[in-house]
Design a protein around this motif. Structure first.
Motif, PDB file in Angstrom:
ATOM      1  N   TRP A  59      57.477 -30.467  10.865  1.00 45.95           N
ATOM      2  CA  TRP A  59      58.354 -31.604  11.212  1.00 45.95           C
ATOM      3  C   TRP A  59      59.840 -31.241  11.143  1.00 45.95           C
ATOM      4  O   TRP A  59      60.692 -32.103  11.345  1.00 45.95           O
ATOM      5  CB  TRP A  59      58.069 -32.846  10.366  1.00 45.95           C
ATOM      6  N   LYS A  87      63.203 -29.903  12.674  1.00 38.79           N
ATOM      7  CA  LYS A  87      63.705 -29.990  14.040  1.00 38.79           C
ATOM      8  C   LYS A  87      64.340 -28.678  14.487  1.00 38.79           C
ATOM      9  O   LYS A  87      65.004 -28.008  13.701  1.00 38.79           O
ATOM     10  CB  LYS A  87      64.715 -31.137  14.170  1.00 38.79           C
ATOM     11  N   ASN A 137      66.418 -29.060  24.302  1.00 43.15           N
ATOM     12  CA  ASN A 137      65.627 -30.141  23.730  1.00 43.15           C
ATOM     13  C   ASN A 137      65.608 -30.012  22.213  1.00 43.15           C
ATOM     14  O   ASN A 137      65.452 -28.913  21.687  1.00 43.15           O
ATOM     15  CB  ASN A 137      64.188 -30.083  24.239  1.00 43.15           C
ATOM     16  N   THR A 138      65.757 -31.126  21.509  1.00 43.91           N
ATOM     17  CA  THR A 138      65.603 -31.146  20.060  1.00 43.91           C
ATOM     18  C   THR A 138      64.194 -31.633  19.751  1.00 43.91           C
ATOM     19  O   THR A 138      63.873 -32.800  19.971  1.00 43.91           O
ATOM     20  CB  THR A 138      66.648 -32.048  19.393  1.00 43.91           C
ATOM     21  N   LEU A 139      63.349 -30.733  19.264  1.00 39.08           N
ATOM     22  CA  LEU A 139      61.933 -31.027  19.055  1.00 39.08           C
ATOM     23  C   LEU A 139      61.541 -30.730  17.608  1.00 39.08           C
ATOM     24  O   LEU A 139      62.225 -29.987  16.905  1.00 39.08           O
ATOM     25  CB  LEU A 139      61.073 -30.191  20.011  1.00 39.08           C
ATOM     26  N   GLU A 140      60.419 -31.307  17.182  1.00 42.74           N
ATOM     27  CA  GLU A 140      59.916 -31.095  15.828  1.00 42.74           C
ATOM     28  C   GLU A 140      58.762 -30.099  15.842  1.00 42.74           C
ATOM     29  O   GLU A 140      57.967 -30.058  16.797  1.00 42.74           O
ATOM     30  CB  GLU A 140      59.455 -32.422  15.225  1.00 42.74           C
ATOM     31  N   MET A 186      59.322 -36.410  27.890  1.00 41.55           N
ATOM     32  CA  MET A 186      60.668 -36.330  27.348  1.00 41.55           C
ATOM     33  C   MET A 186      61.176 -34.893  27.292  1.00 41.55           C
ATOM     34  O   MET A 186      62.366 -34.648  27.196  1.00 41.55           O
ATOM     35  CB  MET A 186      60.683 -36.933  25.941  1.00 41.55           C
ATOM     36  N   ASP A 221      57.765 -33.843  20.967  1.00 41.47           N
ATOM     37  CA  ASP A 221      58.881 -34.772  21.132  1.00 41.47           C
ATOM     38  C   ASP A 221      58.464 -36.169  20.681  1.00 41.47           C
ATOM     39  O   ASP A 221      57.365 -36.368  20.148  1.00 41.47           O
ATOM     40  CB  ASP A 221      59.394 -34.764  22.578  1.00 41.47           C
ATOM     41  N   ASP A 222      59.334 -37.162  20.913  1.00 43.51           N
ATOM     42  CA  ASP A 222      59.065 -38.528  20.453  1.00 43.51           C
ATOM     43  C   ASP A 222      57.929 -39.205  21.203  1.00 43.51           C
ATOM     44  O   ASP A 222      57.432 -40.243  20.761  1.00 43.51           O
ATOM     45  CB  ASP A 222      60.337 -39.380  20.591  1.00 43.51           C
ATOM     46  N   GLU A 223      57.529 -38.638  22.344  1.00 39.15           N
ATOM     47  CA  GLU A 223      56.443 -39.227  23.123  1.00 39.15           C
ATOM     48  C   GLU A 223      55.165 -38.382  23.037  1.00 39.15           C
ATOM     49  O   GLU A 223      54.278 -38.477  23.889  1.00 39.15           O
ATOM     50  CB  GLU A 223      56.879 -39.399  24.583  1.00 39.15           C
ATOM     51  N   ASP A 224      55.120 -37.529  22.030  1.00 42.08           N
ATOM     52  CA  ASP A 224      53.943 -36.694  21.753  1.00 42.08           C
ATOM     53  C   ASP A 224      53.695 -35.609  22.799  1.00 42.08           C
ATOM     54  O   ASP A 224      52.601 -35.062  22.883  1.00 42.08           O
ATOM     55  CB  ASP A 224      52.661 -37.558  21.609  1.00 42.08           C
ATOM     56  N   GLN A 278      53.997 -31.841  24.001  1.00 43.26           N
ATOM     57  CA  GLN A 278      54.047 -30.599  23.228  1.00 43.26           C
ATOM     58  C   GLN A 278      54.401 -29.406  24.110  1.00 43.26           C
ATOM     59  O   GLN A 278      54.117 -29.393  25.307  1.00 43.26           O
ATOM     60  CB  GLN A 278      52.682 -30.342  22.559  1.00 43.26           C
TER      61      GLN A 278
END
Length: 293
Positions: free
Chosen positions: A61, A63, A25-28, A18, A41-44, A46
């Motif tokens: 966590w 964003k 990209n909006t990532l945590e 992703m 991301d939402d699919e792990d 990194q």
């Protein structure tokens, strides 16, 4: 050998996930290390955010909006710096240096954007400014620039119709006018007699699709067309009158060049706008010019 195999898998992992190279990209924030913070991301998937870009205070966590590209060792890396151009976009960039491999352009990031000789419409020189397109080279999996911008445009299937308002980027001049990029997708042309202000390569502005010619060739006008153009032009004339003590040394007998130099509009639109203001009794028309009532 095992190390090389892991590196290739690591590289493909990012490109297929992703996390998108060349995009925002909006990532945590997942965890902090000595080299920086790892984002997920939402699919792990990194990616590392180096220490120089890590916020002084943050929460796990939380964003972040980051731009992702390849570093000097061809590894995906994130940055909070926003580049002047992103993947599949056009922009005017400065050439910082020329090497045996090609040109390196300033796009606002630590690592410069590479433009190989094969992608230069004309040979670039250090210090020059060039309109380029940024794309992902499938052979090397890296972001590169090309000044051969027309090959990224297509008029076979138009996404615009006549009288649509469009976004323009000034591309390059021709004998009959100025070529423009329309909505980042199509090629268009502004004819010389429709240009009433100075245009420079890379300028971004609004326009109108005046006509679609055979072969899906787009005739573009600046601003708006017809009666939709009267009100903005009338407002401009009113502003000019207010800025010049209520007087403009222009009439319907003034030359096209004089009107263009003073107001950057055509004589036709000038006369329409003056007529509108006169009917509204906001101006007086005298032999020596226009007076504010």
């Amino acid at each position: 050998m095992k190390c090389c195999k892991r590196y290739v898998t690591f590289k493909i992992y990012y490109l297929c996930g992703m996390i998108k190279l060349g995009e925002i990209n909006t990532l945590e924030i997942l965890r902090e290390t000595e080299h920086g913070a790892y984002l997920i991301d939402d699919e792990d998937n990194q990616v590392l955010l180096p220490n120089r870009y890590v916020p002084e205070s943050f929460k796990i966590w939380e964003k972040l909006d980051v731009f992702v590209y390849l570093d000097n060792e061809q590894r995906p890396v994130a940055t909070t710096d926003m580049p002047y151009i992103k993947r599949n976009e056009f922009a005017l960039l400065r050439c910082n240096q020329i090497t045996d491999y090609g040109a390196f352009l300033d796009w606002g990031l630590v690592k410069e954007l590479f433009c190989p000789f094969s992608e230069q419409a004309f040979k670039m020189k250090a210090g020059g400014w060039y309109l380029v397109h940024c794309y992902l080279d499938e052979k090397t999996d890296r972001l590169v620039a090309s000044s051969k911008t027309n090959r990224f445009l297509d008029n076979k299937e138009l996404t615009v119709k006549e009288f649509d308002e469009v976004d323009l980027i000034v591309s390059h001049p021709s004998d009959i006018g100025m070529n423009v990029i329309v909505n980042k997708k199509h090629m268009g042309l502004i004819y010389k007699d429709s240009i009433f202000k100075d245009l420079s390569i890379g300028d971004k502005l609004k326009g109108i699709v005046k006509k679609i010619r055979p072969g899906n060739k787009l005739d573009i006008g600046l601003g708006q067309i017809g009666y939709r153009n009267i009100e903005p032009n009338a407002d401009q004339i009113m502003q000019e009158l207010q800025d010049n003590d209520g007087f403009l040394n222009l009439t319907d007998k003034s030359s096209t060049e004089a009107i263009k130099n003073a107001l950057q509009m055509s004589k036709k639109n000038f006369k329409k706008a003056v007529g509108t203001l006169y009917k509204q009794r906001q101006i007086e028309i005298k032999p020596d010019g226009i007076y504010l009532v």
